[in-house]
Scaffold this motif. Structure first.
Motif, PDB file in Angstrom:
ATOM      1  N   PRO A  38      -1.483  -6.866  -5.564  1.00 21.59           N
ATOM      2  CA  PRO A  38      -2.796  -6.936  -4.922  1.00 21.59           C
ATOM      3  C   PRO A  38      -3.991  -6.798  -5.559  1.00 21.59           C
ATOM      4  O   PRO A  38      -4.176  -6.387  -6.819  1.00 21.59           O
ATOM      5  N   ASP A  39      -5.057  -7.291  -4.876  1.00 23.39           N
ATOM      6  CA  ASP A  39      -6.618  -7.336  -5.429  1.00 23.39           C
ATOM      7  C   ASP A  39      -6.930  -6.135  -6.095  1.00 23.39           C
ATOM      8  O   ASP A  39      -6.885  -5.026  -5.470  1.00 23.39           O
ATOM      9  N   GLY A  40      -7.513  -6.235  -7.147  1.00 25.66           N
ATOM     10  CA  GLY A  40      -8.031  -5.011  -7.765  1.00 25.66           C
ATOM     11  C   GLY A  40      -7.190  -4.061  -8.643  1.00 25.66           C
ATOM     12  O   GLY A  40      -7.452  -3.481  -9.461  1.00 25.66           O
TER      13      GLY A  40
ATOM     14  N   LYS B  43       1.665  -2.254 -18.021  1.00 27.61           N
ATOM     15  CA  LYS B  43       1.163  -0.859 -17.310  1.00 27.61           C
ATOM     16  C   LYS B  43       0.381  -1.323 -16.111  1.00 27.61           C
ATOM     17  O   LYS B  43      -0.884  -2.029 -16.451  1.00 27.61           O
ATOM     18  N   LEU B  44       0.739  -0.838 -14.903  1.00 33.83           N
ATOM     19  CA  LEU B  44      -0.138  -1.507 -13.741  1.00 33.83           C
ATOM     20  C   LEU B  44      -0.726   0.038 -13.382  1.00 33.83           C
ATOM     21  O   LEU B  44       0.111   0.844 -12.869  1.00 33.83           O
ATOM     22  N   THR B  45      -2.016  -0.169 -13.049  1.00 38.83           N
ATOM     23  CA  THR B  45      -2.592   0.996 -12.462  1.00 38.83           C
ATOM     24  C   THR B  45      -3.783   0.581 -11.533  1.00 38.83           C
ATOM     25  O   THR B  45      -4.020  -0.624 -11.203  1.00 38.83           O
TER      26      THR B  45
ATOM     27  N   GLY C 267      -4.774   1.888  -2.543  1.00 36.06           N
ATOM     28  CA  GLY C 267      -3.848   2.526  -1.573  1.00 36.06           C
ATOM     29  C   GLY C 267      -3.176   3.610  -2.384  1.00 36.06           C
ATOM     30  O   GLY C 267      -2.673   4.417  -1.655  1.00 36.06           O
ATOM     31  N   ARG C 268      -2.856   3.186  -3.703  1.00 36.65           N
ATOM     32  CA  ARG C 268      -2.051   4.166  -4.364  1.00 36.65           C
ATOM     33  C   ARG C 268      -2.714   4.326  -5.889  1.00 36.65           C
ATOM     34  O   ARG C 268      -2.165   3.928  -6.893  1.00 36.65           O
ATOM     35  N   GLU C 269      -3.852   4.768  -5.851  1.00 36.51           N
ATOM     36  CA  GLU C 269      -4.611   5.057  -7.177  1.00 36.51           C
ATOM     37  C   GLU C 269      -4.019   5.772  -8.131  1.00 36.51           C
ATOM     38  O   GLU C 269      -3.988   5.775  -9.445  1.00 36.51           O
ATOM     39  N   ALA C 270      -3.147   6.589  -7.717  1.00 37.14           N
ATOM     40  CA  ALA C 270      -2.379   7.804  -8.719  1.00 37.14           C
ATOM     41  C   ALA C 270      -1.359   7.570  -9.260  1.00 37.14           C
ATOM     42  O   ALA C 270      -0.565   7.811 -10.368  1.00 37.14           O
TER      43      ALA C 270
ATOM     44  N   ASP D 125       7.319  -3.519  -2.205  1.00 44.78           N
ATOM     45  CA  ASP D 125       7.828  -3.132  -3.509  1.00 44.78           C
ATOM     46  C   ASP D 125       7.405  -1.825  -3.923  1.00 44.78           C
ATOM     47  O   ASP D 125       8.253  -0.874  -4.632  1.00 44.78           O
ATOM     48  N   LEU D 126       5.993  -1.555  -3.506  1.00 49.71           N
ATOM     49  CA  LEU D 126       5.688  -0.275  -3.878  1.00 49.71           C
ATOM     50  C   LEU D 126       6.346   0.801  -2.936  1.00 49.71           C
ATOM     51  O   LEU D 126       6.804   2.016  -3.803  1.00 49.71           O
ATOM     52  N   ASP D 127       6.794   0.416  -1.833  1.00 47.64           N
ATOM     53  CA  ASP D 127       7.610   1.495  -1.071  1.00 47.64           C
ATOM     54  C   ASP D 127       8.766   1.868  -1.636  1.00 47.64           C
ATOM     55  O   ASP D 127       9.445   2.717  -1.722  1.00 47.64           O
ATOM     56  N   GLN D 128       9.403   0.628  -2.401  1.00 49.31           N
ATOM     57  CA  GLN D 128      10.610   0.738  -2.902  1.00 49.31           C
ATOM     58  C   GLN D 128      10.631   1.652  -4.155  1.00 49.31           C
ATOM     59  O   GLN D 128      11.366   2.523  -4.707  1.00 49.31           O
ATOM     60  N   PHE D 129       9.203   1.472  -4.920  1.00 51.71           N
ATOM     61  CA  PHE D 129       9.314   2.475  -6.077  1.00 51.71           C
ATOM     62  C   PHE D 129       9.297   3.981  -5.922  1.00 51.71           C
ATOM     63  O   PHE D 129       9.686   4.829  -6.282  1.00 51.71           O
ATOM     64  N   GLU D 130       8.549   4.238  -4.752  1.00 55.62           N
ATOM     65  CA  GLU D 130       8.275   5.658  -4.397  1.00 55.62           C
ATOM     66  C   GLU D 130       9.702   5.980  -3.655  1.00 55.62           C
ATOM     67  O   GLU D 130       9.863   7.496  -3.719  1.00 55.62           O
ATOM     68  N   SER D 131      10.748   5.083  -3.356  1.00 57.03           N
ATOM     69  CA  SER D 131      11.670   5.614  -2.830  1.00 57.03           C
ATOM     70  C   SER D 131      12.893   5.671  -3.744  1.00 57.03           C
ATOM     71  O   SER D 131      14.015   5.844  -3.863  1.00 57.03           O
TER      72      SER D 131
END
Lengths: 234, 385
Positions: free
Chosen positions: B77-79, B112-114, B118-121, B154-160
């Protein structure tokens, strides 16, 4: 031979990729022949084979003219330092047969600030009347639609060939360059070889050089470029 | 009457025999060239006698435009900030998506993706395998970048707590679904359970990059895989202070390869004399390079039990016999002594017979005495004949 006829001599075959594993086998044969080269052969392979056939001897600077959408700036990289030479639009320069060159295109209206780096692989030459080589260059063209596809990450490959006289559709001969679109599963070089003599392969993608990790090979093998008129002796 | 058929048959055989050279019977009028790798290196007796016989007479000339790097384009995602592992830590914020970087081929990198919108932490540490260029992908890689995108799914999968593998590959022509094709990405979460996305992509085309992502934090204090503190004397020594490389402050550093990637990576090692796991190659010497000291009572037995010491300490040898019987029922097949592998190219390699005869005939105009022929540009009065 008029310039109109010369312009009509070239027909483009455009294959918007892609390739197949073991590309030499998975393309269907054309006219009963299987061409080992295809549009997805490694860049420079066709030129290397043409050098092996002696097409580059004696060394010949083939005038090549590249046309771009209006307002674009054009440059070609040359020499051991891969220095860019700015050209006009359309830009014409003498390229060595059997070599591969990288161009720089900027200034597209729809893509401000975006750079494109098409490559031209010259695998054969023309034999114009003596002293008129500059009047009959190999004409290449890249359209705005093709740059748009390249910006989306697609690879556009064009095979430019000189038509075989007995296969020229004279009824449709026009001053504009004809272009035939082929699906990715077809071998564009094989089709061009059936219809005439392949002269050049033009590839356009969206890759740009990385300033953090410069790669000299990206700009080609440093072949020379000749500007100005071609000597009559050639 | 039979003489008539005999004569007719003779005529047919003669005529057909002259017109056919035998290939028409076995072939369908098509020829098939060898695959790409064979075309590039014809093999023994053509470009050299082959490896293991003698050095090549001349090194293979490097082809131009064959990029040694693969340009990876982080679409979004952008940014999102992209960093990577470097010696001693991580280089942060080297790229801001959308951005691109040239990675050396044939290596694996730790990213390392930071600052994911929407998920800054969230901090992710995916591994990126950049495959070596294949003759099929040379043209693409020298003109295009390989897209990598992190989607909300993908992000939802990580958090799961799920593991996601993305394989970016160049599909074969027969797997092209669109008229204008592009690279394709296989995601493990969209495949049936048990289907390996790498193997599936390898069937469909040529792999260019593989990215594997989970939610493991590689910068947790303490022992970490991949990046660990530099220790001395068995782990109780000095910890190196990681220095900071931040792309937002104009600091850039190339990534550190953490392993090989692509075909051949982790394959069959070269022939060497091995003295045991973790031992450098060389002849095994007792007491050296991790080899046990001679006489040390760690004699192995077929069932894994330690045997008795074979040298008593300070006394005469008393043990005369030591027998361990393995009564385990075994149903292990005999090892293969002769291996046979049949390789079939489909369609088979078929080339036309080489030319062995040519006839060159020129026809020249013949003029009677008194007739002259001029080309148009050389005619005396502008009219040639």
């Amino acid at each position: 031979m008029s310039s109109r006829f010369a312009a009509g001599m070239f027909v483009w075959l455009m294959g918007v990729t892609l390739c197949s594993r073991g590309f030499a086998q998975q393309y269907p044969s054309v006219d009963g022949r299987q061409n080992p080269l295809s549009q997805m052969s490694p860049v420079g392979m066709a030129a290397e084979w043409s050098r092996g056939l002696g097409i580059d001897r004696p060394p010949y600077f083939q005038p090549v003219q590249l046309s771009l959408p209006e307002g674009c700036q054009l440059a070609v990289y040359h020499g051991p330092r891969r220095a860019p030479i700015e050209l006009s639009n359309p830009g014409q320069a003498g390229l060595l047969v059997g070599q591969t060159y990288r161009y720089l295109v900027t200034g597209l209206v729809d893509f401000p600030g975006v750079e494109f780096y098409p490559s031209v692989e010259l695998i054969d030459r023309l034999h114009p009347p003596a002293g008129q080589a500059d009047q009959f260059p190999v004409t290449l063209e890249l359209t705005a639609e093709e740059f748009e596809l390249a910006a989306k990450g697609r690879l556009i490959t064009k095979v430019v060939y000189l038509e075989q006289p007995d296969r020229v559709p004279t009824a449709t001969l026009e001053s504009t360059t004809r272009m035939t679109d082929l699906p990715p599963s077809e071998n564009a070089i094989a089709h061009a070889d059936v219809l005439g003599r392949p002269i050049a392969i033009v590839r356009l993608g969206g890759r740009t050089p990385d300033p953090h990790r410069p790669d000299p090979q990206f700009f080609g093998m440093g072949a020379p470029v000749r500007l100005g008129p071609t000597p009559r002796a050639e | 009457m039979k003489y008539y058929f005999l004569a007719l048959g003779t005529v047919v055989v003669v005529c057909v025999g002259c017109a056919m050279d035998g290939q028409q019977i076995t072939q369908k009028g098509e020829y098939h060239a060898p695959p790409a790798s064979m075309m590039q290196r014809p093999g023994p007796m053509v470009d050299g006698p082959g490896p293991g016989v003698m050095p090549m007479l001349a090194p293979q000339a490097p082809r131009p435009f064959v990029a040694s790097t693969t340009q990876v384009r982080f679409i979004g995602p952008d940014g999102m900030h992209v960093g990577w592992q470097i010696p001693g830590g991580y280089a942060e914020n080297q790229i801001v998506a959308p951005g691109r970087y040239n990675f050396l081929q044939g290596n694996t990198y730790r990213l390392k993706l930071t600052n994911v919108p929407g998920r800054e932490a969230l901090s992710l540490y995916p591994s990126l395998q950049v495959y070596p260029a294949h003759p099929n992908t040379d043209a693409y890689l020298s003109h295009n970048s390989v897209p990598v995108q992190l989607t909300a799914e993908d992000l939802d999968q990580f958090e799961s707590n799920n593991f996601v593998t993305k394989v970016i590959y160049l599909p074969d022509a027969k797997f092209q679904e669109l008229a204008i094709a592009n690279v394709e990405t296989l995601v493990s979460t969209r495949l049936d359970p048990g289907v390996d996305p790498v193997q599936e992509a390898d069937k469909r085309g040529t792999i260019m990059a593989v990215i594997r992502m989970g939610n493991m934090d590689f910068e947790m204090p303490g022992p970490r895989p991949g990046v660990g503190p530099t220790t001395m004397m068995g782990g109780s020594g000095v910890e190196q202070t990681a220095y900071s490389v931040d792309g937002l402050e104009g600091q850039h550093m190339p990534p550190l390869p953490i392993g090989p990637a692509g075909p051949g990576a982790g394959g069959i090692p070269g022939a060497m004399m091995m003295a045991g796991p973790g031992t450098p190659p060389g002849p095994p010497i007792s007491g050296m390079n991790g080899m046990p000291v001679w006489g040390q009572p760690i004699t192995g037995t077929p069932i894994g039990l330690a045997g008795p010491a074979n040298l008593p300490y300070g006394g005469p040898a008393g043990l005369k016999s030591h027998t361990v019987r393995n009564r385990t029922r075994q149903d292990i097949p005999e090892p293969v002594d002769h291996m046979l592998i049949d390789v079939i190219h489909e369609p088979g390699i078929s080339l036309p017979k080489p030319v062995k005869y040519m006839e060159y005939k020129e026809t020249h105009p013949v003029y009677q005495p008194g007739e002259l022929s001029y080309p148009a540009w050389a005619a005396p009065q502008g009219g040639g004949q």
